[in-house]
Write a protein that holds these residues in place. Structure first.
Motif, mmCIF file in Angstrom:
data_model
loop_
_atom_site.group_PDB
_atom_site.id
_atom_site.type_symbol
_atom_site.label_atom_id
_atom_site.label_comp_id
_atom_site.label_asym_id
_atom_site.label_seq_id
_atom_site.Cartn_x
_atom_site.Cartn_y
_atom_site.Cartn_z
ATOM 1 N N GLN A 1 30.696 6.142 14.079
ATOM 2 C CA GLN A 1 31.529 7.343 14.148
ATOM 3 C C GLN A 1 30.929 8.334 15.137
ATOM 4 O O GLN A 1 31.644 8.966 15.918
ATOM 5 C CB GLN A 1 31.625 8.014 12.765
ATOM 6 C CG GLN A 1 32.464 7.293 11.751
ATOM 7 C CD GLN A 1 32.574 8.095 10.459
ATOM 8 O OE1 GLN A 1 32.139 9.240 10.386
ATOM 9 N NE2 GLN A 1 33.159 7.472 9.430
ATOM 10 N N SER A 2 29.589 8.468 15.055
ATOM 11 C CA SER A 2 28.901 9.425 15.920
ATOM 12 C C SER A 2 27.430 9.062 15.960
ATOM 13 O O SER A 2 26.933 8.316 15.111
ATOM 14 C CB SER A 2 29.080 10.860 15.396
ATOM 15 O OG SER A 2 28.478 10.981 14.116
ATOM 16 N N THR B 1 34.129 13.831 10.425
ATOM 17 C CA THR B 1 35.330 13.017 10.665
ATOM 18 C C THR B 1 36.212 12.899 9.440
ATOM 19 O O THR B 1 37.373 12.486 9.550
ATOM 20 C CB THR B 1 34.932 11.602 11.107
ATOM 21 O OG1 THR B 1 34.183 10.977 10.048
ATOM 22 C CG2 THR B 1 34.083 11.642 12.366
ATOM 23 N N ARG C 1 35.795 10.704 7.154
ATOM 24 C CA ARG C 1 35.885 9.286 6.816
ATOM 25 C C ARG C 1 34.591 8.830 6.171
ATOM 26 O O ARG C 1 33.526 9.404 6.422
ATOM 27 C CB ARG C 1 36.144 8.457 8.089
ATOM 28 C CG ARG C 1 37.501 8.710 8.732
ATOM 29 C CD ARG C 1 37.581 8.071 10.110
ATOM 30 N NE ARG C 1 37.339 6.630 10.063
ATOM 31 C CZ ARG C 1 38.268 5.720 9.750
ATOM 32 N NH1 ARG C 1 39.493 6.106 9.453
ATOM 33 N NH2 ARG C 1 37.975 4.431 9.739
ATOM 34 N N ALA D 1 31.224 6.812 5.628
ATOM 35 C CA ALA D 1 30.286 6.296 6.619
ATOM 36 C C ALA D 1 28.948 6.017 5.959
ATOM 37 O O ALA D 1 28.673 6.473 4.842
ATOM 38 C CB ALA D 1 30.108 7.301 7.756
ATOM 39 N N ASP E 1 30.715 3.776 10.734
ATOM 40 C CA ASP E 1 32.012 3.928 10.075
ATOM 41 C C ASP E 1 32.232 2.757 9.124
ATOM 42 O O ASP E 1 32.176 1.595 9.519
ATOM 43 C CB ASP E 1 33.142 3.983 11.106
ATOM 44 C CG ASP E 1 34.462 4.342 10.459
ATOM 45 O OD1 ASP E 1 34.712 5.540 10.248
ATOM 46 O OD2 ASP E 1 35.225 3.408 10.140
ATOM 47 N N MET F 1 38.654 10.948 14.678
ATOM 48 C CA MET F 1 38.597 9.633 15.307
ATOM 49 C C MET F 1 40.020 9.123 15.525
ATOM 50 O O MET F 1 40.949 9.470 14.807
ATOM 51 C CB MET F 1 37.825 8.650 14.417
ATOM 52 C CG MET F 1 36.366 9.055 14.182
ATOM 53 S SD MET F 1 35.496 7.862 13.168
ATOM 54 C CE MET F 1 35.510 6.444 14.263
#
Length: 699
Positions: free
Chosen positions: A104-105, A158, A160, A162, A184, A225
């Motif tokens: 994700q990052s 995000t 989401r 993770a 993610d 995202m």
């Protein structure tokens, strides 16, 4: 449907059930075998997938540790204020996210959790995210010098789920920052676990069934995202998933029943699952079920035809017997069956004919007896009823219906007895029936249909079975309300007469009291010397007063005129005694002279006023007796100056001899609740008020 058809269908159903049962047993055994094999396979697969996933996570950890040793990352960690270095690091992190498609990052944070470089530059120096990251266990472990993998968390950047890998960044052996990429969860499942279903069969993924994906109210996601929204697996959060290390669960989804094998790893704790549709597991035995159905249909048709040909003739004769039984049940005793042969059905037909003949003979006698019983039951003056053991009416005659306020017995049949009298009273009745079997003169208060309450008397008997349990209750009930009222009126009249006699005796006691007579005689002696002319009048008043107190009426009521004459004589006698210390006022309108009042009603009140007034009032003592009519009632008021003194010695002397309580009882027995008796003290005066219905002598 005829009996013949029912029997043929029953035989067919037995055959069908037998074939279905054997097929079902075979199917169940095969199903269990396939499920057992499938369980073993998915158990092995989930262990293999968990191991492969752990290896993949270890690979990610190694990659991130190498990234943490990169010169650019170390320089940014040492010089976070160098804008060029930070921009270069941000671009490098963005390329990693783009090419890997799993992250994700990628974020670099200092030891205070403040972001100093990120694939999303807007996270740099983000105060709220710093506070969130600082509390994470994986970050604290990295600060302590250990590469750590977090549980499944929801990224506030995000929105989401993770997995965060926290890697310590060292410069000259000293930890200066933490590299913290976010894997993610959805991407990880899609890129690493989804391909396993093509190799092993069945879906594979890992997740947290208790994960709360909601963000704080008002929180705005800083980095969105482009991937599809995260959709968690359909597997419900079974208790086994939350507590056990490994095992199986089964659930129903939109695609049918699913078998799920799960395995929980530790450090970090992840839940891996592999699920397979039961439809796929049981596919090998679906063809066998179709063959069994075809075999069942053919067998059923063949056996049904054979049974029909063998049993149809006998069943037709048996059906005629059953039709004849229904005709007997309907009361058609004159019909007869035609018998044939000597087999069992023929003998049954001859027996039914004999039974019909016997019933026809006995019916007339039974109907005659029933007519006699019904006539007695319907025309009885007493209320007769029958209830079952639960208390519901099963029979009743018109008399009991009238007692309860209904027009017909049919209106109370089926109702419960507690609809008419209390459950507590019924419990007492049942207890007595349990002990004695019969209860006589049982008094109850019952409610009629219109809601009025009446008094009833019951005579009941209980029918019991061989074990002593009540099966039925029969009884007679009558309304004794008027009888009770007559008895109550007679009791009240007797009590009123008793109190009246008591009042007479009390008044007589006062008159023959030596102190009273001595006072009057002393007054006469004094007048004979000072004013002889008043002596004859005083003697007449004494004689009249004594005569009025000794006279008695059968009704206990006298005209107001006679009562006021006696009071006037008494007060005049007391006036001679107390002279100027007593002031008297008597007011009784002529229109009220014929009003009837209880005899000797006012006498105790006047005596009380003088006795206590002389003790508590300033002289002269003022005693007023007045009568008036108010709203159809006669109101008598006796007032005096001074204060009110209640009972003072326990013998009634404190409230006028007979006593206010005696007067109250006499009024209650004479007028019920239609009377008034009150004592009021105000402004130095005591006022006793009596209010009774206005009645005349000729009423």
């Amino acid at each position: 449907m005829t009996f013949r058809s029912k029997l043929l269908i029953a035989v067919g159903l037995i055959i069908l059930t037998s074939v279905l049962l054997s097929s079902a047993i075979t199917y169940i055994c095969a199903k269990r075998q396939l499920e057992s094999v499938a369980r073993k396979e998915v158990e092995e697969k989930v262990a293999l997938i968990a191991r492969q996933s752990q290896i993949a996570l270890d690979t990610f950890k190694t990659d991130m540790e190498l990234l943490g040793e990169l010169s650019l990352v170390r320089q940014v960690a040492v010089s976070p204020g160098d804008r060029n270095l930070v921009d270069e690091a941000n671009w490098y992190f963005q390329e990693i996210v783009k090419k890997s498609k799993v992250y994700q990052s990628v974020n670099l944070v200092d030891l205070n959790a403040k972001c100093i470089a990120s694939s999303y530059p807007n996270r740099i120096n983000h105060a709220v995210l710093r506070r969130i990251v600082y509390k994470r266990a994986d970050f604290q472990a990295a600060v302590a010098g250990k590469t750590s993998v977090s549980q499944i968390l929801v990224s506030h950047g995000t929105g989401r789920p993770a997995i965060f890998i926290s890697v310590p960044v060292r410069v000259h052996g000293r930890i200066v920052a933490v590299l913290r990429p976010a894997l993610d969860l959805d991407y990880f499942n899609n890129y690493f676990l989804r391909p396993q279903q093509y190799i092993h069969g069945g879906k594979a993924y890992f997740f947290d069934p208790q994960l709360d994906t909601t963000l704080p109210e008002g929180w705005k996601i800083t980095n969105v995202m482009t991937a599809k929204p995260y959709i968690p697996p359909e597997i419900p959060a079974f208790s086994e998933l939350l507590t056990k290390k490994q095992g199986f669960v089964q659930y129903s989804s939109q695609n049918g029943a699913q078998l799920v094998a799960f395995l929980r790893t530790s450090n970090p704790e992840f839940l891996f699952v592999v699920e397979r549709a039961l439809q796929d597991i049981l596919a090998p035995i679906q063809a066998m079920r179709k063959i069994a159905i075809i075999t069942l249909i053919i067998t059923l048709l063949g056996i049904s035809f054979s049974v029909f040909m063998i049993f149809d003739p006998l069943l037709r004769k048996l059906e005629q017997c059953m039709i004849f039984v229904r005709e007997i049940e309907a009361g058609l005793f004159y019909k007869r069956l035609i018998t044939w042969g000597d087999h069992e059905i023929s003998r049954l037909a001859r027996g039914l004919n004999a039974m019909a003949e016997s019933l026809e003979v006995g019916r007339d006698a039974l109907e005659e007896a029933e007519r006699m019983y019904r006539g007695i039951f319907e025309n009885a003056v007493e209320g007769i009823f029958v209830t079952n053991s639960e208390g519901f009416f099963v029979n009743a005659n018109p008399a009991i219906a009238q007692v309860l306020g209904y027009d017909s017995p049919s209106e109370i049949i089926g109702t419960h007895v507690t609809q008419y009298y209390s459950q507590e009273k019924r419990a007492v009745l049942l207890e007595a029936l349990e002990r004695h079997g019969t209860v006589k003169n049982f008094e109850i208060t019952f409610r009629r249909r219109d809601g009025t309450e009446r008094i009833g008397l019951l005579y009941v008997r209980a029918d019991k079975d061989s074990e002593g349990r009540i099966t039925r209750i029969q009884g007679i009930g009558e309304d004794i309300t008027e009888q009770k009222q007559i008895e109550e009126e007679r009791r009240r009249a007797e009590e009123a007469q008793r109190l009246f006699v008591q009042a007479q005796l009390e008044a007589l006691r006062y008159q023959i009291n030596p102190h009273f007579l001595f006072n009057v005689l002393n007054s006469l002696a004094a007048l004979s010397e000072s004013d002889p002319g008043r002596v004859p009048g005083l003697v007449c008043r004494l004689s009249g007063y004594l005569r009025s107190t000794l006279a008695a009426r059968e009704s206990g009521l006298v005209p107001l005129a006679e009562e006021m004459e006696a009071i006037t004589n008494y007060l005049n006698l007391e006036k001679v005694r107390f002279e100027d210390n007593l002031a008297i006022s008597i007011h009784a309108p002529d229109a009220l002279q014929d009003a009837m009042i209880p005899e000797l009603l006012i006498q105790p009140l006047v005596e009380n006023a003088i006795k206590h007034g002389m003790k508590t009032s300033s002289m002269p003592l003022q005693v007023d007796v007045s009568c008036r009519e108010a709203n159809g009632s006669l109101e008598i008021v006796v007032s005096n100056t001074g204060r009110w003194i209640g009972r003072d010695n326990g013998n009634g002397a404190g409230d006028g001899g007979v006593g206010l309580e005696n007067i109250r009882k006499r009024l209650s027995l004479t007028y019920g609740d239609q009377y008034l008796l009150s004592v009021h003290e105000e402004d130095g005066r005591v006022r006793v008020t009596v209010g009774i219905p206005r009645t005349r002598r000729d009423a």
